[in-house]
Motif scaffolding. Structure first.
Motif, PDB file in Angstrom:
ATOM      1  N   ARG A  71      63.302  74.672  17.637  1.00 36.25           N
ATOM      2  CA  ARG A  71      64.569  74.191  17.832  1.00 36.25           C
ATOM      3  C   ARG A  71      64.989  72.711  17.959  1.00 36.25           C
ATOM      4  NH1 ARG A  71      67.393  78.122  16.909  1.00 36.25           N
ATOM      5  NH2 ARG A  71      65.549  78.315  15.503  1.00 36.25           N
ATOM      6  N   ARG A 150      71.913  79.951   7.760  1.00 36.30           N
ATOM      7  CA  ARG A 150      72.765  80.971   8.386  1.00 36.30           C
ATOM      8  C   ARG A 150      73.159  80.358   9.676  1.00 36.30           C
ATOM      9  NH1 ARG A 150      68.433  85.887   7.531  1.00 36.30           N
ATOM     10  NH2 ARG A 150      68.873  85.925   5.316  1.00 36.30           N
ATOM     11  N   PRO A 151      74.564  80.110  10.115  1.00 38.72           N
ATOM     12  CA  PRO A 151      75.194  79.658  11.196  1.00 38.72           C
ATOM     13  C   PRO A 151      74.370  80.666  12.561  1.00 38.72           C
ATOM     14  CG  PRO A 151      76.757  80.825  10.075  1.00 38.72           C
ATOM     15  CD  PRO A 151      75.641  81.008   9.262  1.00 38.72           C
ATOM     16  N   TYR A 152      74.456  79.745  13.617  1.00 35.89           N
ATOM     17  CA  TYR A 152      74.226  80.392  15.025  1.00 35.89           C
ATOM     18  C   TYR A 152      74.800  79.395  16.045  1.00 35.89           C
ATOM     19  CZ  TYR A 152      70.228  77.297  16.698  1.00 35.89           C
ATOM     20  OH  TYR A 152      69.554  76.135  16.766  1.00 35.89           O
ATOM     21  N   GLY A 153      75.105  79.893  17.017  1.00 34.47           N
ATOM     22  CA  GLY A 153      75.571  79.250  18.163  1.00 34.47           C
ATOM     23  C   GLY A 153      76.715  78.540  17.919  1.00 34.47           C
ATOM     24  N   GLU A 158      70.561  77.512  11.080  1.00 33.20           N
ATOM     25  CA  GLU A 158      69.105  77.880  10.644  1.00 33.20           C
ATOM     26  C   GLU A 158      68.726  78.018   9.125  1.00 33.20           C
ATOM     27  OE1 GLU A 158      67.787  80.346  14.660  1.00 33.20           O
ATOM     28  OE2 GLU A 158      68.706  81.489  12.987  1.00 33.20           O
ATOM     29  N   ASP A 190      65.942  75.540  13.223  1.00 30.79           N
ATOM     30  CA  ASP A 190      67.065  74.575  13.240  1.00 30.79           C
ATOM     31  C   ASP A 190      67.026  73.427  12.107  1.00 30.79           C
ATOM     32  OD1 ASP A 190      69.056  72.798  14.202  1.00 30.79           O
ATOM     33  OD2 ASP A 190      69.163  73.772  15.943  1.00 30.79           O
TER      34      ASP A 190
END
Length: 261
Positions: A71, A150-153, A158, A190
């Motif tokens: 992370r 790829r987007p997250y949160g 990531e 990340d």
């Protein structure tokens, strides 16, 4: 002094010497072995250390291969440092790739860490980032074109290595059947980890060892040699891809055992 008395005294001395040597050997064998903590890098998980772990466990080394959160440098280092704080006795830290920057930070200030082992891993100085070291010399094929993002949160991203380049870039000397599984199960990092600067460098005060992978397509061999030389590491080189601990597990295990002595 009679011949008989000389023989008796000589025999007694030999017995005493043998007893002392036997005691010393028994004490050495009874000395607890350090706990070996194996830290994986990005696009991977702790199973990459399986063959190394098996070799160490067969020789009675306590082994822990934790899940690196991936992370961020500070967050991952703090996580590992908290795990190390729960261990008593001597510790040998071994890391692959991105895991190197994590152990470099996490070991700082822990008196139980007796050695650091870098396997085709980043060994940064304070203020350096992964990108600084990966791009210091030409040769890396792990560039933006090789990654899927790829987007997250909340606005976070990531990175994954693309399927079509995973084998050649990451693990060219590992069978495709194996790298297909590695690619499918890769753990993304990340993307903030790429530019996040390292903190204090533990290799400045803790002895280090470095297994250089000459055929690495991720971290150029010139960068590995530079970092190993700068850290004053004991160096071994092997003709291997970036995942030297998978394709050359005996070499990696032997270097860790050298660090543990």
């Amino acid at each position: 002094m009679t011949t008989t008395r000389r023989a008796v005294l000589a025999g007694s001395a030999a017995v005493a010497t043998g007893a002392l040597l036997g005691t010393s050997k028994a004490q050495a064998e009874a000395k607890p072995k350090p706990t070996v903590v194996l830290v994986h890098g990005a696009f991977a998980d702790s199973s990459g250390w399986n063959e190394v772990s098996a070799r160490l466990i067969r020789e009675n080394y306590p082994v822990i291969a934790p899940a690196n959160p991936l992370r961020g440098v500070a967050a991952d280092s703090a996580y590992l440092a908290s795990l190390l704080a729960t261990l008593s006795g001597p510790i040998v830290l071994a890391a692959h790739s991105y895991g190197g920057i994590v152990i470099t930070n996490a070991a700082t200030g822990n008196p139980n860490v007796k050695a650091l082992v870098y396997v085709a891993a980043f060994a940064p100085d304070q203020g350096e980032s992964l990108l600084d070291l990966q791009n210091k010399y030409p040769g890396s094929k792990l560039n933006e074109a090789a990654l899927d993002f790829r987007p997250y949160g909340d606005g976070l991203v990531e990175g994954y290595i693309k399927k079509e380049v995973f084998h050649g870039v990451f693990a060219g000397d590992v069978p495709r059947a194996t790298t297909d599984l590695m690619q499918a199960g890769q753990r993304p990092a990340d993307t903030r980890t790429l530019g996040e600067p390292s903190g204090t460098s533990a290799w400045k005060t803790i002895p280090s060892y470095y297994l250089i992978a000459r055929n690495d397509q991720v971290l150029p061999v010139a960068a590995q040699r530079f970092m190993a030389r700068r850290a004053g590491s004991r160096v071994h080189e092997v003709g291997a891809s970036h995942v030297a601990m998978i394709s050359q597990p005996s070499m990696a295990a032997d270097l860790i055992k050298s660090a543990a002595r």
